[in-house]
Design a protein around this motif. Structure first.
Motif, PDB file in Angstrom:
ATOM      1  N   THR A 285       6.396   6.997  -4.989  1.00 22.60           N
ATOM      2  CA  THR A 285       6.668   8.425  -5.116  1.00 22.60           C
ATOM      3  C   THR A 285       5.930   9.142  -3.993  1.00 22.60           C
ATOM      4  O   THR A 285       4.985   8.593  -3.417  1.00 22.60           O
ATOM      5  CB  THR A 285       6.211   8.998  -6.480  1.00 22.60           C
ATOM      6  OG1 THR A 285       4.827   8.702  -6.661  1.00 22.60           O
ATOM      7  CG2 THR A 285       7.016   8.409  -7.625  1.00 22.60           C
ATOM      8  N   CYS A 286       6.376  10.343  -3.684  1.00 19.46           N
ATOM      9  CA  CYS A 286       5.731  11.156  -2.661  1.00 19.46           C
ATOM     10  C   CYS A 286       5.134  12.399  -3.297  1.00 19.46           C
ATOM     11  O   CYS A 286       5.612  12.883  -4.323  1.00 19.46           O
ATOM     12  CB  CYS A 286       6.737  11.558  -1.581  1.00 19.46           C
ATOM     13  SG  CYS A 286       7.349  10.166  -0.630  1.00 19.46           S
ATOM     14  N   GLN A 287       4.095  12.910  -2.671  1.00 20.40           N
ATOM     15  CA  GLN A 287       3.466  14.137  -3.144  1.00 20.40           C
ATOM     16  C   GLN A 287       4.420  15.312  -2.954  1.00 20.40           C
ATOM     17  O   GLN A 287       5.397  15.214  -2.197  1.00 20.40           O
ATOM     18  CB  GLN A 287       2.170  14.383  -2.373  1.00 20.40           C
ATOM     19  CG  GLN A 287       1.129  13.308  -2.591  1.00 20.40           C
ATOM     20  CD  GLN A 287      -0.080  13.479  -1.688  1.00 20.40           C
ATOM     21  OE1 GLN A 287      -0.129  14.352  -0.821  1.00 20.40           O
ATOM     22  NE2 GLN A 287      -1.078  12.634  -1.883  1.00 20.40           N
ATOM     23  N   ASN A 288       4.127  16.423  -3.646  1.00 20.56           N
ATOM     24  CA  ASN A 288       4.942  17.632  -3.501  1.00 20.56           C
ATOM     25  C   ASN A 288       4.997  18.035  -2.030  1.00 20.56           C
ATOM     26  O   ASN A 288       4.004  17.942  -1.314  1.00 20.56           O
ATOM     27  CB  ASN A 288       4.356  18.783  -4.322  1.00 20.56           C
ATOM     28  CG  ASN A 288       4.592  18.591  -5.803  1.00 20.56           C
ATOM     29  OD1 ASN A 288       5.487  17.863  -6.216  1.00 20.56           O
ATOM     30  ND2 ASN A 288       3.781  19.237  -6.619  1.00 20.56           N
TER      31      ASN A 288
ATOM     32  N   GLU B 134      10.686  -0.612   4.425  1.00 22.97           N
ATOM     33  CA  GLU B 134       9.407   0.097   4.411  1.00 22.97           C
ATOM     34  C   GLU B 134       9.613   1.532   3.912  1.00 22.97           C
ATOM     35  O   GLU B 134      10.595   2.187   4.262  1.00 22.97           O
ATOM     36  CB  GLU B 134       8.802   0.099   5.811  1.00 22.97           C
ATOM     37  CG  GLU B 134       7.399   0.635   5.853  1.00 22.97           C
ATOM     38  CD  GLU B 134       6.752   0.481   7.217  1.00 22.97           C
ATOM     39  OE1 GLU B 134       5.664   1.052   7.388  1.00 22.97           O
ATOM     40  OE2 GLU B 134       7.329  -0.184   8.101  1.00 22.97           O
ATOM     41  N   THR B 135       8.688   1.982   3.097  1.00 17.69           N
ATOM     42  CA  THR B 135       8.789   3.300   2.475  1.00 17.69           C
ATOM     43  C   THR B 135       7.918   4.304   3.226  1.00 17.69           C
ATOM     44  O   THR B 135       6.799   3.993   3.612  1.00 17.69           O
ATOM     45  CB  THR B 135       8.343   3.213   0.999  1.00 17.69           C
ATOM     46  OG1 THR B 135       9.102   2.188   0.355  1.00 17.69           O
ATOM     47  CG2 THR B 135       8.539   4.526   0.282  1.00 17.69           C
ATOM     48  N   HIS B 136       8.462   5.506   3.415  1.00 16.06           N
ATOM     49  CA  HIS B 136       7.743   6.585   4.091  1.00 16.06           C
ATOM     50  C   HIS B 136       7.880   7.862   3.279  1.00 16.06           C
ATOM     51  O   HIS B 136       8.861   8.051   2.558  1.00 16.06           O
ATOM     52  CB  HIS B 136       8.314   6.845   5.486  1.00 16.06           C
ATOM     53  CG  HIS B 136       8.237   5.668   6.394  1.00 16.06           C
ATOM     54  ND1 HIS B 136       7.118   5.353   7.110  1.00 16.06           N
ATOM     55  CD2 HIS B 136       9.157   4.715   6.685  1.00 16.06           C
ATOM     56  CE1 HIS B 136       7.347   4.261   7.803  1.00 16.06           C
ATOM     57  NE2 HIS B 136       8.587   3.856   7.561  1.00 16.06           N
ATOM     58  N   CYS B 137       6.920   8.740   3.414  1.00 12.46           N
ATOM     59  CA  CYS B 137       7.001  10.090   2.843  1.00 12.46           C
ATOM     60  C   CYS B 137       7.070  11.060   4.020  1.00 12.46           C
ATOM     61  O   CYS B 137       6.128  11.158   4.807  1.00 12.46           O
ATOM     62  CB  CYS B 137       5.786  10.388   1.965  1.00 12.46           C
ATOM     63  SG  CYS B 137       5.736   9.393   0.456  1.00 12.46           S
TER      64      CYS B 137
ATOM     65  N   THR C  14       0.842  -1.190   0.000  1.00 13.51           N
ATOM     66  CA  THR C  14       0.000   0.000   0.000  1.00 13.51           C
ATOM     67  C   THR C  14       0.881   1.244   0.000  1.00 13.51           C
ATOM     68  O   THR C  14       2.044   1.196   0.401  1.00 13.51           O
ATOM     69  CB  THR C  14      -0.926   0.034   1.238  1.00 13.51           C
ATOM     70  OG1 THR C  14      -0.126  -0.009   2.419  1.00 13.51           O
ATOM     71  CG2 THR C  14      -1.896  -1.140   1.222  1.00 13.51           C
ATOM     72  N   ALA C  15       0.303   2.338  -0.442  1.00 15.70           N
ATOM     73  CA  ALA C  15       1.035   3.605  -0.483  1.00 15.70           C
ATOM     74  C   ALA C  15       1.191   4.157   0.933  1.00 15.70           C
ATOM     75  O   ALA C  15       0.277   4.047   1.753  1.00 15.70           O
ATOM     76  CB  ALA C  15       0.292   4.609  -1.350  1.00 15.70           C
ATOM     77  N   PRO C  16       2.344   4.753   1.224  1.00 19.56           N
ATOM     78  CA  PRO C  16       2.493   5.418   2.522  1.00 19.56           C
ATOM     79  C   PRO C  16       1.644   6.685   2.535  1.00 19.56           C
ATOM     80  O   PRO C  16       1.275   7.200   1.470  1.00 19.56           O
ATOM     81  CB  PRO C  16       3.987   5.754   2.571  1.00 19.56           C
ATOM     82  CG  PRO C  16       4.405   5.852   1.147  1.00 19.56           C
ATOM     83  CD  PRO C  16       3.539   4.882   0.389  1.00 19.56           C
ATOM     84  N   PRO C  17       1.295   7.196   3.727  1.00 24.06           N
ATOM     85  CA  PRO C  17       0.580   8.474   3.768  1.00 24.06           C
ATOM     86  C   PRO C  17       1.338   9.536   2.967  1.00 24.06           C
ATOM     87  O   PRO C  17       2.562   9.614   3.049  1.00 24.06           O
ATOM     88  CB  PRO C  17       0.545   8.811   5.263  1.00 24.06           C
ATOM     89  CG  PRO C  17       0.646   7.468   5.941  1.00 24.06           C
ATOM     90  CD  PRO C  17       1.540   6.648   5.051  1.00 24.06           C
ATOM     91  N   SER C  18       0.634  10.303   2.175  1.00 22.03           N
ATOM     92  CA  SER C  18       1.180  11.357   1.297  1.00 22.03           C
ATOM     93  C   SER C  18       2.035  10.779   0.179  1.00 22.03           C
ATOM     94  O   SER C  18       2.877  11.469  -0.384  1.00 22.03           O
ATOM     95  CB  SER C  18       1.988  12.389   2.088  1.00 22.03           C
ATOM     96  OG  SER C  18       1.185  12.960   3.103  1.00 22.03           O
TER      97      SER C  18
END
Length: 97
Positions: free
Chosen positions: A30-33, A60-63, A8-12
């Motif tokens: 990818t992360c949001q701006n 684990e990926t985080h933004c 699943t996508a990380p928050p943001s």
């Protein structure tokens, strides 16, 4: 064979997987701006010698908010400067005695 849990996508953030959570699937993040990515940018559903159990490679990926990272860096630099100033004062006092 599947990797559990489904990626699943990380928050943001956004995740794009080639075959959902099936063996061999590649996921990219990818992360949001305004956010910077930490952890793995790419993860793959893999298995030892192609046998169960399947697992996700990488970390684990985080933004992380760039503002939060900037504030943490600013606080760290402030503490470094304070410590450096204290050391210099101690050295100068030792020299002048």
């Amino acid at each position: 064979m599947y990797c559990i849990p489904k990626m699943t996508a990380p928050p943001s953030g956004i995740v794009s997987c080639s075959y959902e959570n099936r063996f061999g699937s590649n996921c990219s993040f990818t992360c949001q701006n305004g956010y910077s990515i930490t952890g793995s940018v790419h993860r793959q559903c893999d298995a030892e010698e192609g046998e169960p159990p399947a697992y996700w490679t990488g970390n684990e990926t985080h933004c992380e908010s760039k503002l939060v990272m900037y504030l943490l860096l600013s606080i760290t630099m402030h503490h470094y400067q304070s410590i450096n100033q204290s050391i210099n004062q101690s050295i100068n006092q030792s020299i002048n005695q």
